[in-house]
Design a protein around this motif. Structure first.
Motif, PDB file in Angstrom:
ATOM      1  N   VAL A 144      36.936  29.955  47.726  1.00  0.00           N
ATOM      2  CA  VAL A 144      37.838  29.848  46.588  1.00  0.00           C
ATOM      3  C   VAL A 144      38.521  31.173  46.283  1.00  0.00           C
ATOM      4  N   CYS A 145      39.669  31.064  45.646  1.00  0.00           N
ATOM      5  CA  CYS A 145      40.269  32.172  44.906  1.00  0.00           C
ATOM      6  C   CYS A 145      40.033  31.833  43.436  1.00  0.00           C
ATOM      7  N   TYR A 146      39.700  32.809  42.623  1.00  0.00           N
ATOM      8  CA  TYR A 146      39.400  32.518  41.226  1.00  0.00           C
ATOM      9  C   TYR A 146      39.633  33.743  40.351  1.00  0.00           C
ATOM     10  N   MET A 147      39.808  33.496  39.073  1.00  0.00           N
ATOM     11  CA  MET A 147      39.899  34.520  38.043  1.00  0.00           C
ATOM     12  C   MET A 147      38.981  34.110  36.907  1.00  0.00           C
ATOM     13  N   GLY A 148      38.203  35.063  36.370  1.00  0.00           N
ATOM     14  CA  GLY A 148      37.332  34.806  35.240  1.00  0.00           C
ATOM     15  C   GLY A 148      37.748  35.650  34.047  1.00  0.00           C
ATOM     16  N   VAL A 149      37.924  35.001  32.895  1.00  0.00           N
ATOM     17  CA  VAL A 149      38.394  35.673  31.681  1.00  0.00           C
ATOM     18  C   VAL A 149      37.403  35.403  30.552  1.00  0.00           C
ATOM     19  N   ASN A 150      37.119  36.428  29.765  1.00  0.00           N
ATOM     20  CA  ASN A 150      36.203  36.298  28.637  1.00  0.00           C
ATOM     21  C   ASN A 150      36.978  35.833  27.407  1.00  0.00           C
ATOM     22  N   SER A 152      38.050  38.899  39.384  1.00  0.00           N
ATOM     23  CA  SER A 152      39.192  38.193  39.964  1.00  0.00           C
ATOM     24  C   SER A 152      39.294  38.462  41.449  1.00  0.00           C
ATOM     25  N   SER A 153      39.137  37.409  42.239  1.00  0.00           N
ATOM     26  CA  SER A 153      39.374  37.557  43.678  1.00  0.00           C
ATOM     27  C   SER A 153      40.872  37.663  43.952  1.00  0.00           C
ATOM     28  N   TYR A 154      41.706  37.225  43.005  1.00  0.00           N
ATOM     29  CA  TYR A 154      43.150  37.412  43.152  1.00  0.00           C
ATOM     30  C   TYR A 154      43.477  38.906  43.139  1.00  0.00           C
ATOM     31  N   GLU A 155      42.833  39.663  42.280  1.00  0.00           N
ATOM     32  CA  GLU A 155      43.073  41.100  42.248  1.00  0.00           C
ATOM     33  C   GLU A 155      42.656  41.760  43.560  1.00  0.00           C
ATOM     34  N   ARG A 156      41.592  41.238  44.156  1.00  0.00           N
ATOM     35  CA  ARG A 156      41.139  41.807  45.425  1.00  0.00           C
ATOM     36  C   ARG A 156      41.942  41.281  46.604  1.00  0.00           C
TER      37      ARG A 156
END
Length: 206
Positions: free
Chosen positions: A124-130, A139-143
């Motif tokens: 997956v590609c994913y982003m996690g936000v608090n 965020s794997s998008y950032e990587r």
């Protein structure tokens, strides 16, 4: 699997209390954070693919004026989520503090691949936000690279979001503290009681 940071990475999703953070030697990367009420996106790089063989996640900012595919009023605050495309990372806007009493999943774009089983290994590609402060904790998008992991090794809210979806789908999920980290996860800046928001794209399954 991509290089990940030992303090703010996909590893924080791991449900095991013995190993909450996946550590890969020789790798480091910090996720950026944003203040409450601001838009959260990945920040650098290029390239993407939505196939099972994808080796990258899109890192470009979403197109200006892109309409939210999901808006949700929480018990407190609200969120607006736009899923990723082949060329752009997702966009998560938080009116903080955001919190939900029940985990809620929204399929933003349905894929045409196989259905994901609850015990599958996914890429997956994913982003996690608090939800508490609108900050991106991972965020794997950032990587710029997807991550592969077994669904039965992650927190309940992340599994609920992906199990039963089809490969190629983009998904938004608002996760309760109970389905995330009821006692918090200091390594990711998550406090007890924090609701989390994930924007996810399922690239492959095995």
């Amino acid at each position: 699997m991509s290089c990940v940071n030992s303090s703010r990475t996909l590893g924080v999703l791991l449900a095991s209390s013995a190993s909450l953070v996946l550590v890969l030697s020789g790798c480091s990367s910090d996720a950026d954070t944003t203040s409450a009420g601001t838009s959260t996106t990945a920040s650098s790089g290029s390239g993407s693919s939505s196939t099972a063989a994808a080796e990258s996640c899109p890192t470009a900012a979403p197109e200006s004026g892109a309409a939210a595919e999901w808006t949700l009023d929480g018990d407190t605050g609200s969120i607006a989520v736009t899923g990723s495309t082949d060329d752009a990372a997702p966009l998560v806007t938080v009116q903080a503090p955001f919190g939900v009493a029940e985990t809620q999943v929204k399929t933003l774009q349905a894929g045409d691949g196989p259905v994901v089983a609850a015990d599958a290994t996914v890429s997956v590609c994913y982003m996690g936000v608090n939800g508490r402060d609108g900050s991106t904790f991972d965020s794997s998008y950032e990587r710029g690279a997807p991550v592969e992991f077994p669904l039965d090794g992650v927190v309940a809210g992340f599994q609920k979001a992906i199990a039963g979806q089809t490969v190629g789908s983009t998904i938004g999920v608002a996760v309760t503290s109970a389905d995330g980290y009821p006692n918090g996860q200091p390594r990711a800046g998550i406090e007890a009681g924090d609701s989390l928001i994930f924007a996810i794209k399922v690239l492959g399954v095995s």
